[in-house]
Enzyme design. Structure first.
Site, PDB file in Angstrom:
ATOM      1  N   ASN A 132       7.925  44.435  18.317  1.00 35.92           N
ATOM      2  CA  ASN A 132       9.080  43.733  18.881  1.00 35.92           C
ATOM      3  C   ASN A 132       9.735  44.421  20.075  1.00 35.92           C
ATOM      4  OD1 ASN A 132       9.010  41.351  17.456  1.00 35.92           O
ATOM      5  ND2 ASN A 132       9.775  42.352  15.616  1.00 35.92           N
ATOM      6  N   HIS A 293      11.519  37.812   4.531  1.00 37.77           N
ATOM      7  CA  HIS A 293      10.641  38.931   4.197  1.00 37.77           C
ATOM      8  C   HIS A 293      10.931  39.550   2.831  1.00 37.77           C
ATOM      9  CE1 HIS A 293       9.064  38.633   8.109  1.00 37.77           C
ATOM     10  NE2 HIS A 293      10.100  39.126   8.732  1.00 37.77           N
TER      11      HIS A 293
HETATM   12  N1  CTP Z   1      10.404  47.987   9.195  1.00 33.00           N
HETATM   13  C1  CTP Z   1      10.625  48.736   8.044  1.00 33.00           C
HETATM   14  N2  CTP Z   1      11.890  49.145   7.731  1.00 33.00           N
HETATM   15  C2  CTP Z   1      12.924  48.815   8.502  1.00 33.00           C
HETATM   16  C3  CTP Z   1      12.725  48.043   9.674  1.00 33.00           C
HETATM   17  C4  CTP Z   1      11.446  47.644   9.992  1.00 33.00           C
HETATM   18  O1  CTP Z   1       9.691  49.029   7.310  1.00 33.00           O
HETATM   19  N3  CTP Z   1      14.139  49.247   8.169  1.00 33.00           N
HETATM   20  C5  CTP Z   1       9.027  47.615   9.579  1.00 33.00           C
HETATM   21  C6  CTP Z   1       8.653  46.193   9.111  1.00 33.00           C
HETATM   22  O2  CTP Z   1       7.299  46.187   8.740  1.00 33.00           O
HETATM   23  C7  CTP Z   1       8.854  45.359  10.363  1.00 33.00           C
HETATM   24  C8  CTP Z   1       8.482  46.354  11.468  1.00 33.00           C
HETATM   25  O3  CTP Z   1       8.934  47.620  10.991  1.00 33.00           O
HETATM   26  O4  CTP Z   1       8.042  44.241  10.452  1.00 33.00           O
HETATM   27  C9  CTP Z   1       9.126  46.029  12.790  1.00 33.00           C
HETATM   28  O5  CTP Z   1      10.517  45.936  12.610  1.00 33.00           O
HETATM   29  P1  CTP Z   1      11.347  44.673  13.110  1.00 33.00           P
HETATM   30  O6  CTP Z   1      11.234  44.555  14.567  1.00 33.00           O
HETATM   31  O7  CTP Z   1      12.668  44.739  12.485  1.00 33.00           O
HETATM   32  O8  CTP Z   1      10.555  43.480  12.466  1.00 33.00           O
HETATM   33  P2  CTP Z   1      11.219  42.129  11.967  1.00 33.00           P
HETATM   34  O9  CTP Z   1      12.564  41.914  12.581  1.00 33.00           O
HETATM   35  O10 CTP Z   1      11.137  42.113  10.506  1.00 33.00           O
HETATM   36  O11 CTP Z   1      10.322  41.150  12.621  1.00 33.00           O
HETATM   37  P3  CTP Z   1       9.369  40.248  11.820  1.00 33.00           P
HETATM   38  O12 CTP Z   1      10.239  39.145  11.307  1.00 33.00           O
HETATM   39  O13 CTP Z   1       8.404  39.831  12.845  1.00 33.00           O
HETATM   40  O14 CTP Z   1       8.714  41.092  10.784  1.00 33.00           O
END
Ligand code: CTP
Length: 319
Positions: A132, A293
């Protein structure tokens, strides 16, 4: 309300307790972790039964034409059209064709990376995947800067670049893209409705300024295939996160997969607060039923694979 809050806190503690248990039992953050070739090979073989990441990583030019109608993966009743710009930016061959790497890093966006000093270690991998369009410049000591593939959900254009409302935001967005010179920009354009304009603005800028990046747009079957793979392994994921999608696909191209920044919990094992993202003020939402998620479940699954020697989950300062 008090009861709900208590329940949420107990659930979080429960999740962390499991992680700590894993630490005690299986050397969860053990530095002497070794990859077990047999585990890696059998995982890859099983995943290949559901998807072919080399193919599913992107729709190719020959398979569509401008004007074609696409049904969104999650909003099947809504459609969008393949625009001229999107068509121009579809790759003609898979961006991962014939690519194999010994050591890959997948960098999630958790605040657990802050003060980790993991940057140089992350950059030492043969292939680095980020999620992202997370910023790196201001955080390079903790997250590194090398990027071979980076994802961009359409919502990022709004969340991190103010929907490109002004010349200043357009310039910031362009600068971020220019800094990725030669990398793959992976845009899940057809997952959920609502992002088409944002994708289009981004593509227009890429073409107008001939930005040197290779765009890729995941196949329409990728998400269901990944979900199907994990379901048959008894991991009931509502909608896989970008991080899990990247891991599942990387098994095809990488011998060793190292995960950084995967920590979907508001407290670290020592009980100190952890930001949801290392770079912004977004809050934890996974406990709400509206969140698509199931990150803690994904995390537990990845921890199990770590213990089995199939991947390496890095959660401490240079562990
Ligand atoms: N992640 C994690 N713990 C967090 C934030 C993120 O493990 N506190 C991991 C997740 O696998 C996530 C990835 O890092 O998919 C990328 O983070 P982010 O950009 O926040 O992904 P999302 O917003 O969840 O985007 P998506 O809906 O596409 O998964």
């Amino acid at each position: 309300f008090g009861f709900v809050t208590l329940l949420v806190v107990l659930l979080i503690i429960d999740d962390i307790a499991e992680v700590e248990e894993e630490t005690a039992e299986g050397g969860y953050v053990s530095a002497a972790h070794c990859f077990l070739a047999q585990q890696v090979i059998s995982l890859r073989k099983n995943i290949l039964r559901f998807l072919d990441p080399e193919r599913d990583i992107s729709i190719l030019k020959g398979t569509l034409k401008p004007g074609d109608i696409i049904h969104y993966v999650f909003d099947r009743h809504s459609t969008t059209n393949i625009s001229e710009n999107l068509y121009r930016l579809l790759p003609t061959v898979s961006p991962m064709k014939n690519q194999h790497y010994r050591r890959c890093a997948i960098v999630g966006n958790s605040g657990i990376l802050l003060n980790s000093s993991c940057g140089p270690e992350i950059d030492s991998h043969d292939f680095v995947i980020r999620c992202n369009l997370a910023p790196v410049e201001e955080y390079f000591q903790d997250v590194g800067w090398r990027t071979n593939l980076v994802t961009m959900n359409p919502s990022v254009v709004q969340r991190a670049f103010q929907d490109l409302v002004s010349e200043e935001w357009k310039e910031r967005f362009l600068q971020r893209l220019r800094s990725l010179s030669g990398s793959v920009l992976w845009i899940p354009a057809f997952m959920a409705k609502g992002g088409e304009e944002r994708v289009e603005w981004a593509l227009r800028l890429i073409l107008l300024h001939t930005v040197d990046i290779r765009t890729a747009f995941p196949s329409l079957r990728l998400l269901h295939a990944v979900r199907g793979y994990w379901l048959t392994n008894n991991v009931h994921i509502k909608r896989p996160t970008t991080g899990l999608l990247m891991y599942t696909m990387a098994t095809r191209f990488c011998e060793e997969i190292h995960l950084y920044g995967f920590w979907p919990f508001p407290l670290n094992p020592q009980g100190k607060p952890v930001k949801y993202h290392y770079y912004d003020t977004l809050k934890y939402e996974y406990t709400s039923s509206s969140s698509p998620h199931t990150m803690p479940l994904e995390f537990r699954t990845l921890s199990t694979l770590h213990r089995q020697g199939a991947l390496r989950l890095h959660t401490g300062p240079q562990d």
